[in-house]
Design a protein around this motif. Structure first.
Motif, PDB file in Angstrom:
ATOM      1  N   ARG A  70       0.805  -1.222   0.000  1.00 15.52           N
ATOM      2  CA  ARG A  70       0.000   0.000   0.000  1.00 15.52           C
ATOM      3  C   ARG A  70       0.840   1.276   0.000  1.00 15.52           C
ATOM      4  N   PHE A  71       2.104   1.184   0.439  1.00 12.48           N
ATOM      5  CA  PHE A  71       2.932   2.387   0.513  1.00 12.48           C
ATOM      6  C   PHE A  71       4.111   2.410  -0.442  1.00 12.48           C
ATOM      7  N   ASP A  72       4.350   1.357  -1.186  1.00 12.28           N
ATOM      8  CA  ASP A  72       5.404   1.377  -2.197  1.00 12.28           C
ATOM      9  C   ASP A  72       4.921   2.262  -3.336  1.00 12.28           C
ATOM     10  N   PRO A  73       5.606   3.393  -3.595  1.00 14.42           N
ATOM     11  CA  PRO A  73       5.151   4.288  -4.652  1.00 14.42           C
ATOM     12  C   PRO A  73       5.083   3.627  -6.033  1.00 14.42           C
ATOM     13  N   GLU A  74       5.759   2.514  -6.217  1.00 12.94           N
ATOM     14  CA  GLU A  74       5.757   1.830  -7.510  1.00 12.94           C
ATOM     15  C   GLU A  74       4.770   0.670  -7.572  1.00 12.94           C
ATOM     16  N   SER A  75       4.053   0.406  -6.497  1.00 12.40           N
ATOM     17  CA  SER A  75       3.117  -0.716  -6.449  1.00 12.40           C
ATOM     18  C   SER A  75       1.782  -0.356  -7.093  1.00 12.40           C
ATOM     19  N   ASP A  76       1.243  -1.277  -7.844  1.00 13.24           N
ATOM     20  CA  ASP A  76      -0.094  -1.083  -8.409  1.00 13.24           C
ATOM     21  C   ASP A  76      -1.158  -1.045  -7.312  1.00 13.24           C
ATOM     22  N   ALA A  77      -0.843  -1.562  -6.136  1.00 16.46           N
ATOM     23  CA  ALA A  77      -1.797  -1.606  -5.022  1.00 16.46           C
ATOM     24  C   ALA A  77      -1.609  -0.436  -4.049  1.00 16.46           C
ATOM     25  N   ARG A  78      -0.801   0.540  -4.407  1.00 13.40           N
ATOM     26  CA  ARG A  78      -0.529   1.657  -3.489  1.00 13.40           C
ATOM     27  C   ARG A  78      -1.787   2.485  -3.240  1.00 13.40           C
ATOM     28  N   LEU A  79      -1.799   3.098  -2.076  1.00  7.24           N
ATOM     29  CA  LEU A  79      -2.890   3.992  -1.679  1.00  7.24           C
ATOM     30  C   LEU A  79      -2.641   5.397  -2.229  1.00  7.24           C
ATOM     31  N   PRO A  80      -3.673   6.210  -2.338  1.00  6.26           N
ATOM     32  CA  PRO A  80      -3.470   7.597  -2.785  1.00  6.26           C
ATOM     33  C   PRO A  80      -2.510   8.369  -1.872  1.00  6.26           C
ATOM     34  N   TYR A  85       8.340   8.917  -2.460  1.00  6.39           N
ATOM     35  CA  TYR A  85       9.294   8.449  -1.462  1.00  6.39           C
ATOM     36  C   TYR A  85       9.480   9.431  -0.313  1.00  6.39           C
ATOM     37  N   ASP A  86       8.973  10.634  -0.457  1.00  8.27           N
ATOM     38  CA  ASP A  86       9.138  11.639   0.592  1.00  8.27           C
ATOM     39  C   ASP A  86       7.934  11.745   1.521  1.00  8.27           C
ATOM     40  N   VAL A  87       6.946  10.851   1.371  1.00 10.36           N
ATOM     41  CA  VAL A  87       5.773  10.898   2.246  1.00 10.36           C
ATOM     42  C   VAL A  87       6.210  10.626   3.690  1.00 10.36           C
ATOM     43  N   ASP A  88       5.669  11.412   4.596  1.00  7.00           N
ATOM     44  CA  ASP A  88       5.995  11.289   6.021  1.00  7.00           C
ATOM     45  C   ASP A  88       4.989  10.336   6.652  1.00  7.00           C
ATOM     46  N   VAL A  89       5.447   9.130   6.970  1.00  9.19           N
ATOM     47  CA  VAL A  89       4.583   8.088   7.523  1.00  9.19           C
ATOM     48  C   VAL A  89       5.000   7.802   8.959  1.00  9.19           C
ATOM     49  N   VAL A  90       4.017   7.809   9.861  1.00 14.65           N
ATOM     50  CA  VAL A  90       4.238   7.442  11.250  1.00 14.65           C
ATOM     51  C   VAL A  90       3.390   6.190  11.505  1.00 14.65           C
ATOM     52  N   LEU A 106       9.239   0.040   5.586  1.00 12.98           N
ATOM     53  CA  LEU A 106       8.948   1.186   4.721  1.00 12.98           C
ATOM     54  C   LEU A 106      10.226   1.944   4.377  1.00 12.98           C
ATOM     55  N   ARG A 107      11.116   2.083   5.355  1.00 14.89           N
ATOM     56  CA  ARG A 107      12.403   2.732   5.099  1.00 14.89           C
ATOM     57  C   ARG A 107      13.162   1.958   4.019  1.00 14.89           C
ATOM     58  N   SER A 108      13.101   0.632   4.065  1.00 14.38           N
ATOM     59  CA  SER A 108      13.768  -0.198   3.061  1.00 14.38           C
ATOM     60  C   SER A 108      13.191   0.020   1.668  1.00 14.38           C
ATOM     61  N   LEU A 109      11.911   0.398   1.604  1.00 16.05           N
ATOM     62  CA  LEU A 109      11.284   0.701   0.318  1.00 16.05           C
ATOM     63  C   LEU A 109      11.688   2.073  -0.215  1.00 16.05           C
ATOM     64  N   GLY A 110      12.358   2.854   0.621  1.00 14.29           N
ATOM     65  CA  GLY A 110      12.795   4.185   0.207  1.00 14.29           C
ATOM     66  C   GLY A 110      12.082   5.332   0.886  1.00 14.29           C
ATOM     67  N   LEU A 111      11.148   5.031   1.786  1.00 14.90           N
ATOM     68  CA  LEU A 111      10.447   6.082   2.516  1.00 14.90           C
ATOM     69  C   LEU A 111      11.291   6.475   3.735  1.00 14.90           C
ATOM     70  N   ALA A 112      12.234   7.345   3.498  1.00 10.28           N
ATOM     71  CA  ALA A 112      13.240   7.688   4.503  1.00 10.28           C
ATOM     72  C   ALA A 112      12.656   8.322   5.755  1.00 10.28           C
ATOM     73  N   GLU A 113      11.479   8.942   5.662  1.00  7.83           N
ATOM     74  CA  GLU A 113      10.866   9.614   6.806  1.00  7.83           C
ATOM     75  C   GLU A 113      10.021   8.677   7.672  1.00  7.83           C
TER      76      GLU A 113
END
Length: 137
Positions: A70-80, A85-90, A106-113
């Motif tokens: 749901r959070f991989d920016p390259e996934s067909d199943a990602r959420l809006p 990769y810069d989305v701030d997820v807690v 998520l960090r491993s997927l590239g979501l550094a925040e």
């Protein structure tokens, strides 16, 4: 316990320590401030825990087994909400253990925040932050 630990295997405590060394963890109050500033609070707890204990208003519910898709920016199943990769997820779980592993994924997927809430939902409730449903509200 039978047998010896295979070479290279790590205990869950070691996995948790390694994950926490790679992410930034936040208090419930810090998480609330980040959400007020545009971060996405993601509740990964199973439905049974949310029904029994309550929820955080406005949190995006994505159970743990779907999180990466749901959070991989390259996934067909990602959420809006997975805008890049810069989305701030807690990430929020019940007590702050599973969320550390999830934030590290998520960090491993590239979501550094990506980060998680120290103490999880229980700490959120203990700090008097808003909840709905369950005995906490």
């Amino acid at each position: 316990m039978t047998g010896q630990r295979p070479p290279g295997a790590r205990s869950v405590d070691e996995l948790l320590a390694e994950a926490r060394a790679r992410i930034t963890r936040v208090t419930p109050a810090e998480a609330a401030r980040r959400v007020a500033g545009g971060a996405v609070l993601v509740d990964i707890r199973p439905q049974s825990q949310r029904e029994a204990d309550g929820e955080v208003p406005g949190a995006l519910v994505v159970e743990r087994n779907h999180l990466e898709w749901r959070f991989d920016p390259e996934s067909d199943a990602r959420l809006p909400e997975a805008t890049g990769y810069d989305v701030d997820v807690v990430v929020l779980c019940q007590e702050g253990y599973t969320s550390s592993l999830a934030a590290d994924a998520l960090r491993s997927l590239g979501l550094a925040e990506a980060s998680d809430v120290v103490g999880g939902f229980r700490a959120w409730v203990a700090d008097g932050l808003p909840t709905t449903g369950g005995p906490a509200s």
